[in-house]
Design a protein around this motif. Structure first.
Motif, PDB file in Angstrom:
ATOM      1  N   SER A 131      45.013  30.222  32.965  1.00 49.47           N
ATOM      2  CA  SER A 131      43.722  30.870  33.169  1.00 49.47           C
ATOM      3  C   SER A 131      43.304  31.560  31.887  1.00 49.47           C
ATOM      4  O   SER A 131      44.105  32.189  31.196  1.00 49.47           O
ATOM      5  N   ASP A 132      42.005  31.478  31.585  1.00 50.11           N
ATOM      6  CA  ASP A 132      41.489  31.939  30.303  1.00 50.11           C
ATOM      7  C   ASP A 132      41.520  33.468  30.191  1.00 50.11           C
ATOM      8  O   ASP A 132      41.784  34.201  31.160  1.00 50.11           O
ATOM      9  N   TYR A 133      41.192  33.929  28.987  1.00 54.51           N
ATOM     10  CA  TYR A 133      41.153  35.340  28.608  1.00 54.51           C
ATOM     11  C   TYR A 133      40.299  36.134  29.601  1.00 54.51           C
ATOM     12  O   TYR A 133      39.194  35.735  29.944  1.00 54.51           O
ATOM     13  N   HIS A 134      40.842  37.276  30.080  1.00 56.24           N
ATOM     14  CA  HIS A 134      40.087  38.117  31.015  1.00 56.24           C
ATOM     15  C   HIS A 134      40.616  39.542  30.929  1.00 56.24           C
ATOM     16  O   HIS A 134      41.768  39.785  30.547  1.00 56.24           O
ATOM     17  N   PRO A 135      39.811  40.528  31.302  1.00 54.43           N
ATOM     18  CA  PRO A 135      40.279  41.921  31.300  1.00 54.43           C
ATOM     19  C   PRO A 135      41.209  42.186  32.473  1.00 54.43           C
ATOM     20  O   PRO A 135      41.248  41.431  33.446  1.00 54.43           O
ATOM     21  N   ALA A 136      41.963  43.297  32.376  1.00 52.60           N
ATOM     22  CA  ALA A 136      42.860  43.690  33.463  1.00 52.60           C
ATOM     23  C   ALA A 136      42.031  44.312  34.578  1.00 52.60           C
ATOM     24  O   ALA A 136      41.249  45.222  34.347  1.00 52.60           O
ATOM     25  N   VAL A 137      42.207  43.807  35.803  1.00 53.90           N
ATOM     26  CA  VAL A 137      41.477  44.331  36.959  1.00 53.90           C
ATOM     27  C   VAL A 137      42.374  45.258  37.782  1.00 53.90           C
ATOM     28  O   VAL A 137      42.095  46.445  37.950  1.00 53.90           O
ATOM     29  N   MET A 138      43.480  44.694  38.282  1.00 56.14           N
ATOM     30  CA  MET A 138      44.368  45.491  39.135  1.00 56.14           C
ATOM     31  C   MET A 138      45.471  46.180  38.336  1.00 56.14           C
ATOM     32  O   MET A 138      45.942  47.252  38.708  1.00 56.14           O
ATOM     33  N   LEU A 139      45.901  45.523  37.220  1.00 57.72           N
ATOM     34  CA  LEU A 139      47.054  46.054  36.480  1.00 57.72           C
ATOM     35  C   LEU A 139      46.669  47.077  35.419  1.00 57.72           C
ATOM     36  O   LEU A 139      47.525  47.754  34.872  1.00 57.72           O
ATOM     37  N   GLY A 140      45.391  47.149  35.070  1.00 55.21           N
ATOM     38  CA  GLY A 140      44.984  48.013  33.966  1.00 55.21           C
ATOM     39  C   GLY A 140      45.379  49.468  34.158  1.00 55.21           C
ATOM     40  O   GLY A 140      45.729  50.163  33.204  1.00 55.21           O
ATOM     41  N   LYS A 141      45.328  49.945  35.408  1.00 58.13           N
ATOM     42  CA  LYS A 141      45.658  51.355  35.670  1.00 58.13           C
ATOM     43  C   LYS A 141      47.152  51.587  35.827  1.00 58.13           C
ATOM     44  O   LYS A 141      47.610  52.728  35.801  1.00 58.13           O
ATOM     45  N   LEU A 142      47.925  50.506  36.020  1.00 53.80           N
ATOM     46  CA  LEU A 142      49.359  50.656  36.273  1.00 53.80           C
ATOM     47  C   LEU A 142      50.206  50.471  35.021  1.00 53.80           C
ATOM     48  O   LEU A 142      51.294  51.033  34.926  1.00 53.80           O
ATOM     49  N   LEU A 143      49.721  49.648  34.082  1.00 58.06           N
ATOM     50  CA  LEU A 143      50.496  49.398  32.865  1.00 58.06           C
ATOM     51  C   LEU A 143      50.389  50.586  31.915  1.00 58.06           C
ATOM     52  O   LEU A 143      49.441  51.389  31.998  1.00 58.06           O
ATOM     53  N   PRO A 144      51.321  50.724  30.973  1.00 59.01           N
ATOM     54  CA  PRO A 144      51.272  51.845  30.025  1.00 59.01           C
ATOM     55  C   PRO A 144      49.967  51.834  29.227  1.00 59.01           C
ATOM     56  O   PRO A 144      49.386  50.788  28.956  1.00 59.01           O
ATOM     57  N   LYS A 145      49.519  53.031  28.867  1.00 60.69           N
ATOM     58  CA  LYS A 145      48.303  53.154  28.094  1.00 60.69           C
ATOM     59  C   LYS A 145      48.474  52.508  26.726  1.00 60.69           C
ATOM     60  O   LYS A 145      49.531  52.585  26.123  1.00 60.69           O
ATOM     61  N   SER A 146      47.386  51.882  26.227  1.00 62.79           N
ATOM     62  CA  SER A 146      47.430  51.189  24.941  1.00 62.79           C
ATOM     63  C   SER A 146      46.197  51.555  24.139  1.00 62.79           C
ATOM     64  O   SER A 146      45.142  51.896  24.707  1.00 62.79           O
ATOM     65  N   SER A 147      46.320  51.499  22.813  1.00 62.58           N
ATOM     66  CA  SER A 147      45.171  51.800  21.954  1.00 62.58           C
ATOM     67  C   SER A 147      44.051  50.797  22.166  1.00 62.58           C
ATOM     68  O   SER A 147      42.873  51.119  22.027  1.00 62.58           O
ATOM     69  N   ASP A 148      44.406  49.556  22.476  1.00 65.96           N
ATOM     70  CA  ASP A 148      43.418  48.522  22.775  1.00 65.96           C
ATOM     71  C   ASP A 148      43.413  48.271  24.277  1.00 65.96           C
ATOM     72  O   ASP A 148      44.459  48.364  24.931  1.00 65.96           O
ATOM     73  N   PRO A 149      42.253  47.958  24.856  1.00 72.19           N
ATOM     74  CA  PRO A 149      42.222  47.682  26.302  1.00 72.19           C
ATOM     75  C   PRO A 149      43.068  46.459  26.629  1.00 72.19           C
ATOM     76  O   PRO A 149      43.183  45.527  25.847  1.00 72.19           O
ATOM     77  N   TRP A 150      43.678  46.475  27.841  1.00 71.66           N
ATOM     78  CA  TRP A 150      44.519  45.352  28.260  1.00 71.66           C
ATOM     79  C   TRP A 150      43.655  44.127  28.513  1.00 71.66           C
ATOM     80  O   TRP A 150      42.651  44.174  29.224  1.00 71.66           O
ATOM     81  N   ARG A 151      44.054  43.009  27.913  1.00 70.97           N
ATOM     82  CA  ARG A 151      43.432  41.715  28.154  1.00 70.97           C
ATOM     83  C   ARG A 151      44.561  40.709  28.378  1.00 70.97           C
ATOM     84  O   ARG A 151      45.617  40.810  27.761  1.00 70.97           O
ATOM     85  N   PHE A 152      44.336  39.726  29.260  1.00 66.50           N
ATOM     86  CA  PHE A 152      45.422  38.826  29.629  1.00 66.50           C
ATOM     87  C   PHE A 152      44.993  37.367  29.525  1.00 66.50           C
ATOM     88  O   PHE A 152      43.806  37.030  29.607  1.00 66.50           O
ATOM     89  N   VAL A 153      46.010  36.528  29.361  1.00 70.57           N
ATOM     90  CA  VAL A 153      45.927  35.081  29.588  1.00 70.57           C
ATOM     91  C   VAL A 153      46.996  34.770  30.638  1.00 70.57           C
ATOM     92  O   VAL A 153      48.157  35.153  30.475  1.00 70.57           O
ATOM     93  N   ASP A 154      46.618  34.105  31.730  1.00 68.24           N
ATOM     94  CA  ASP A 154      47.531  33.882  32.852  1.00 68.24           C
ATOM     95  C   ASP A 154      48.003  32.438  32.898  1.00 68.24           C
ATOM     96  O   ASP A 154      47.245  31.516  32.583  1.00 68.24           O
ATOM     97  N   VAL A 155      49.252  32.267  33.333  1.00 67.54           N
ATOM     98  CA  VAL A 155      49.805  30.941  33.633  1.00 67.54           C
ATOM     99  C   VAL A 155      50.442  31.037  35.019  1.00 67.54           C
ATOM    100  O   VAL A 155      51.246  31.944  35.269  1.00 67.54           O
ATOM    101  N   SER A 156      50.064  30.132  35.921  1.00 69.37           N
ATOM    102  CA  SER A 156      50.587  30.183  37.286  1.00 69.37           C
ATOM    103  C   SER A 156      50.917  28.785  37.773  1.00 69.37           C
ATOM    104  O   SER A 156      50.405  27.791  37.248  1.00 69.37           O
ATOM    105  N   ALA A 157      51.790  28.716  38.790  1.00 73.80           N
ATOM    106  CA  ALA A 157      52.229  27.428  39.336  1.00 73.80           C
ATOM    107  C   ALA A 157      52.561  27.616  40.808  1.00 73.80           C
ATOM    108  O   ALA A 157      52.967  28.700  41.242  1.00 73.80           O
ATOM    109  N   PRO A 158      52.405  26.550  41.618  1.00 76.79           N
ATOM    110  CA  PRO A 158      52.732  26.652  43.034  1.00 76.79           C
ATOM    111  C   PRO A 158      54.237  26.623  43.264  1.00 76.79           C
ATOM    112  O   PRO A 158      54.987  26.041  42.485  1.00 76.79           O
TER     113      PRO A 158
END
Length: 555
Positions: free
Chosen positions: A130-157
């Protein structure tokens, strides 16, 4: 002499103009080539990281403790172990079929419902990035960072043994790894002169680049070419009329949901790229003017004396260099006359060419001899290390290298394999009665008869003394191994014609099966076959015994 002086001055001016022109052209080409190569390197780095993540997710989806979350702690430990080995993975989670998060690294979001998240929806249908996207659910749970959290996802069934969908495993990779690789890609010199790396999505949004451009949209000729899958470098005009040299390329593969299609641009302003060439041009102007003045004055005094002998020597050296580059022997340098220095120089060059030619020939001969000797010795050592001297069959060392490969092939193909452990019955009596030479001949015939009775794809090895081992692979049915052992035993009971006698011996055969789901423990496999052989021997010899089943991997 005045004509010669004027010609020298005009020649230097023309030389300066030509060198200046070609210096700029060469600087442009080198700058564009360097940027194109940097773009390729960044593209390859992105593809490699995404590919590694896809491979890791595929591996996770095949692990029994991930596909069936019976022990949440064990599943979480497996996920956190992968996260520790790959720091770029900010979060890894496993859901059930309804999208409820069963286990995750750091226990983040465990028990939450994530069935609406894109990574879960995409992972239901197959391996997906899954392409580049901002943190929706994890942004408030992960440690604070100088740059906003952005992710690239890989998933499989996740599927159970019956092929039924039971959940999704997903990996969230922090965008920090892309920033880090871009920083490592540019040398301090390139960063000092303003070189920039841009990673752009298909909609033109800048995912990585100068801070003022991040998450804004751009449209440049190089971006349009990269979006078409083309690669190369070009000169283009950016906003504000600034001219850039830009190398461009494209990541991912068309039609592959497990790869990401980004355009990678590496650009450098034209002024910064050509700064070195312009400095060199100014230096060349002053040097050329000075040299022209000196040469014009010197030509009057030296042209008549130097031109002829030095021209002859120069032509001879160029001819020798040309012949050497073409792979032919260099002609001898003539001893030129005219003045003492030219004569000494030509003689020295003549001896140097002779010495270099003789040295080159000696090195070529030595290299050929060395390569031949190394290849011969390597082949001899390989044969000695992996072959039994008496029977010519693979020895114990070769067998121990082959067993893991057989177990891996069984796991990949899903077909069982078997190990036959054979111990000759009656060998000691033959050896004591007819002597060691006849015993050695019996061992050779015994091993040859085993090799002839099995398939060419199967492996026959002499373990030690009168013990032999057979590896049977790609068995269609579990009973095929015991059937093959019985037919092999019947063949081994036939008489053996030795040099001075005809003897009959038998064999005790132990059979140990290895199923695709068994633990990959070669020592245990060999021990089970050995135990089965002793069961056959204690049961009266000349028999086949089936060993106990192996310990399963899940256990």
């Amino acid at each position: 002499m005045l004509v010669v002086s004027a010609a020298v001055v005009l020649t230097m001016l023309l030389h300066l103009a030509l060198v200046s022109h070609f210096a700029h052209q060469q600087a442009r080409k080198e700058a564009q080539l360097r940027l194109q190569q940097l773009s390729w390197q960044m593209r390859d780095s992105l593809n490699r990281v995404i590919g590694n993540a896809v491979a890791n997710v595929r591996l996770l989806s095949e692990l029994p403790q991930i596909r069936s979350v019976h022990d949440v702690d064990a599943t979480r430990n497996a996920l956190e172990s992968l996260q520790r080995s790959v720091p770029e993975y900010a979060w890894i989670g496993v859901t059930d079929a309804n999208g409820r998060l069963m286990a995750s690294t750091g226990r983040l979001l465990e028990g939450a419902q994530v069935d609406a998240r894109p990574w879960f929806q995409a992972g239901r249908n197959g391996l997906h990035a899954s392409d580049y996207h901002p943190a929706v659910m994890l942004g408030k749970l992960l440690p604070k960072s100088s740059d906003p959290w952005r992710f690239v996802d890989v998933s499989a069934p996740l599927k159970n043994g019956k092929g039924e969908f039971v959940g999704v495993v997903g990996v969230h990779m922090s965008w920090q790894w892309v920033r880090k690789r871009a920083a490592e890609l540019l040398t301090p010199a390139l960063r000092e002169y303003g070189a920039e790396v841009l990673v752009v999505r298909d909609d033109g949004m800048v995912l990585l680049g100068p801070e003022k451009l991040v998450e804004t949209r751009i449209d440049t000729p190089s971006l349009r070419l990269a979006a078409k899958g083309e690669t190369g470098s070009m000169s283009e005009t950016g906003p504000g009329g600034k001219v850039y040299f830009t190398g461009y390329s494209r990541t991912g593969a068309d039609g592959d949901p497990a790869s990401l299609r980004w355009s990678v641009l590496v650009r450098h302003s034209e002024d910064a790229a050509l700064a070195g060439a312009r400095v060199l041009e100014r230096r060349m102007i002053w040097l050329s003017v000075l040299m022209a003045a000196l040469l014009a004055g010197s030509a009057v005094l030296l042209a008549r004396r130097l031109t002829r002998p030095m021209d002859a020597l120069s032509n001879a050296i160029e001819l020798a260099a040309h012949e050497t580059d073409a792979g032919r022997p260099a002609p001898e340098i003539p001893v030129v006359a005219g003045f003492h220095e030219a004569q000494v120089l030509s003689q020295a060059m003549r001896e140097l060419v002779r010495s270099e030619e003789a040295h080159r020939q000696a090195l070529e001969t030595m290299n050929l001899q060395l390569e031949s000797t190394v290849a011969l010795r390597t082949a001899e050592l390989q044969a000695l290390l992996l072959r039994d001297v008496l029977t010519g069959l693979p020895n114990r060392r070769a067998l121990m290298e082959t067993l893991p490969d057989a177990m891996e092939r069984s796991a990949r193909s899903g077909k069982p394999c078997a190990l036959l452990f054979l111990d000759m019955d009656g060998f000691k009596a033959v050896n004591d009665t007819h002597g060691h030479e006849e015993g050695d001949e019996l061992l050779r015939q015994f091993g040859s008869r085993i090799a002839e009775a099995v398939r060419r794809t199967d492996t026959v090895a002499r373990l030690a003394g009168d013990e032999f081992v057979v590896i049977l692979e790609n068995l269609a049915h579990l009973g095929d191994a015991e059937d093959k052992a019985q037919s092999l035993l019947a063949s081994l009971r036939q008489p053996y014609v030795l040099k001075n006698a005809t003897v009959s011996v038998g064999a005790s055969v132990g059979v140990a099966l290895h199923l695709p789901g068994d633990a990959a423990d070669l020592e245990a496999w060999l021990a089970r076959a050995d135990q089965a052989m002793y069961v056959a021997k204690r049961g009266g010899k000349n028999a086949v015994a089936l060993g106990p089943p192996a310990q399963r991997t899940a256990a």
